[in-house]
Every structure is written in C-alpha cells, then in structure tokens.
Design a protein around this motif. Structure first.
Motif, short mmCIF file in Angstrom:
data_model
loop_
_atom_site.label_atom_id
_atom_site.label_comp_id
_atom_site.label_asym_id
_atom_site.label_seq_id
_atom_site.Cartn_x
_atom_site.Cartn_y
_atom_site.Cartn_z
N ALA A 29 0.83 -1.21 0.00
CA ALA A 29 0.00 0.00 0.00
C ALA A 29 0.87 1.26 0.00
O ALA A 29 0.56 2.23 -0.70
CB ALA A 29 -0.94 -0.01 1.21
N ALA A 30 1.95 1.24 0.76
CA ALA A 30 2.83 2.41 0.81
C ALA A 30 3.47 2.68 -0.55
O ALA A 30 3.56 3.83 -0.99
CB ALA A 30 3.90 2.21 1.88
N GLU A 31 3.92 1.63 -1.22
CA GLU A 31 4.53 1.81 -2.54
C GLU A 31 3.50 2.21 -3.59
O GLU A 31 3.78 3.01 -4.48
CB GLU A 31 5.28 0.54 -2.97
CG GLU A 31 6.55 0.30 -2.19
CD GLU A 31 7.55 1.43 -2.32
OE1 GLU A 31 8.15 1.59 -3.41
OE2 GLU A 31 7.75 2.17 -1.33
N PHE A 32 2.27 1.70 -3.47
CA PHE A 32 1.21 2.12 -4.38
C PHE A 32 0.95 3.62 -4.22
O PHE A 32 0.81 4.34 -5.20
CB PHE A 32 -0.07 1.33 -4.16
CG PHE A 32 -1.20 1.82 -5.02
CD1 PHE A 32 -1.24 1.51 -6.38
CD2 PHE A 32 -2.18 2.64 -4.50
CE1 PHE A 32 -2.27 2.00 -7.19
CE2 PHE A 32 -3.21 3.13 -5.30
CZ PHE A 32 -3.24 2.81 -6.65
N ARG A 33 0.90 4.10 -2.97
CA ARG A 33 0.68 5.53 -2.73
C ARG A 33 1.82 6.35 -3.32
O ARG A 33 1.60 7.40 -3.91
CB ARG A 33 0.54 5.81 -1.23
CG ARG A 33 -0.86 5.56 -0.72
CD ARG A 33 -1.06 6.09 0.70
NE ARG A 33 -0.15 5.51 1.67
CZ ARG A 33 -0.31 4.33 2.25
NH1 ARG A 33 -1.36 3.58 1.95
NH2 ARG A 33 0.55 3.89 3.14
N ARG A 34 3.06 5.88 -3.15
CA ARG A 34 4.21 6.60 -3.73
C ARG A 34 4.10 6.67 -5.25
O ARG A 34 4.35 7.70 -5.85
CB ARG A 34 5.54 5.92 -3.35
CG ARG A 34 6.07 6.31 -2.01
CD ARG A 34 7.47 5.84 -1.66
NE ARG A 34 8.14 4.88 -2.51
CZ ARG A 34 9.02 5.19 -3.48
NH1 ARG A 34 9.34 6.42 -3.75
NH2 ARG A 34 9.60 4.23 -4.18
N ALA A 36 1.30 6.42 -7.06
CA ALA A 36 0.17 7.29 -7.41
C ALA A 36 0.53 8.76 -7.25
O ALA A 36 0.23 9.58 -8.12
CB ALA A 36 -1.04 6.94 -6.55
N ASP A 37 1.19 9.11 -6.15
CA ASP A 37 1.60 10.50 -5.93
C ASP A 37 2.57 10.96 -7.02
O ASP A 37 2.46 12.06 -7.55
CB ASP A 37 2.25 10.68 -4.56
CG ASP A 37 1.26 10.56 -3.41
OD1 ASP A 37 0.04 10.63 -3.66
OD2 ASP A 37 1.72 10.39 -2.26
N LEU A 83 -4.07 4.21 -13.25
CA LEU A 83 -3.90 5.63 -12.94
C LEU A 83 -4.01 6.50 -14.20
O LEU A 83 -3.67 7.66 -14.19
CB LEU A 83 -2.54 5.86 -12.26
CG LEU A 83 -2.39 5.23 -10.88
CD1 LEU A 83 -0.95 5.25 -10.42
CD2 LEU A 83 -3.30 5.94 -9.87
#
Length: 122
Positions: A29-34, A36-37, A83
């Motif tokens: 989840a943390a890498e997905f957020r990175r 996406a950002d 995305l």
C-alpha cells in the motif's frame, strides 16, 4: 575578450523506484501511494508525455528471478494503466542483479519521458 556561455542540458526523464518484498511481485500500500503521488505530480508538471519505461529487477537469490522481475514490471504497468497512464507507450524489461551488486535490487525503475522540448526544459 572571449565570452563563455554555459548551456544546461535537458534531462527529460522523470524517475521513481518502486520497491518489493523478497520473492514478491505484489505492491505494498505504501509503494502504491508513492507511485500514485508520483504519477499525479508528473501529469501535473508534464501534461504531454512521450513514453514510460519500466525496468523490473530481482535479485539472483529470489525464486525464478527473471520471471519475478518481469512480473514486477507488469504489475507496475497494470497500476499505471489504472492511474490513466494508458495513452502513451509503455515498454517493459526485466533483469537480475547478482548478490551484492546493489543495496536493493527488488524493484521496478519507472522512467517517464515527457514530450520534449516544450514540457521538460522549463
């Protein structure tokens, strides 16, 4: 008197590394957020893009490392399509790091090439 002019080269690609757990092609989840950002920032700063290059890597001590590296690149590609980075070409490759070559070879290197020269050399 001789005049010296300095020219700065445009470095067009914008890069991010997405890291994976040992023997895994699943994105945390943390890498997905990175990711996406990063993708949103690139879209904002460089609305015209030319291509995305996805270089998947695994370490030789992981199970079936070349196939794992390929799955990692495919997973990042799938998420970039979600995305809405699906209107530009994406090229994937896979490679294996030997033990000790890098501190973390469990990753996908994502390189976005903006459509230059108008958008990358601001």
């Amino acid at each position: 008197m001789l005049s010296t002019q300095i020219a700065f080269a445009c470095v067009p690609s914008r890069n991010v590394d997405i890291y994976f757990a040992f023997d895994s092609a699943g994105i945390s989840a943390a890498e997905f957020r990175r990711l996406a950002d990063w993708a949103l920032e690139q879209r904002k700063n460089y609305p015209n893009q030319q291509a995305i290059y996805l270089d998947g890597y695994a370490e030789e001590v992981e199970s079936a490392p070349r196939a794992l590296a390929s799955r990692r690149a495919s997973e990042v590609e799938r998420l970039l399509v979600q995305l809405r980075f699906n209107s530009i070409p994406m090229e994937t490759s896979a490679a294996v790091y030997r033990t000790g070559d890098v501190s973390n070879g469990k990753r996908v290197e994502v390189s976005l090439l903006p459509a230059c020269p108008n958008d990358c050399c601001r």
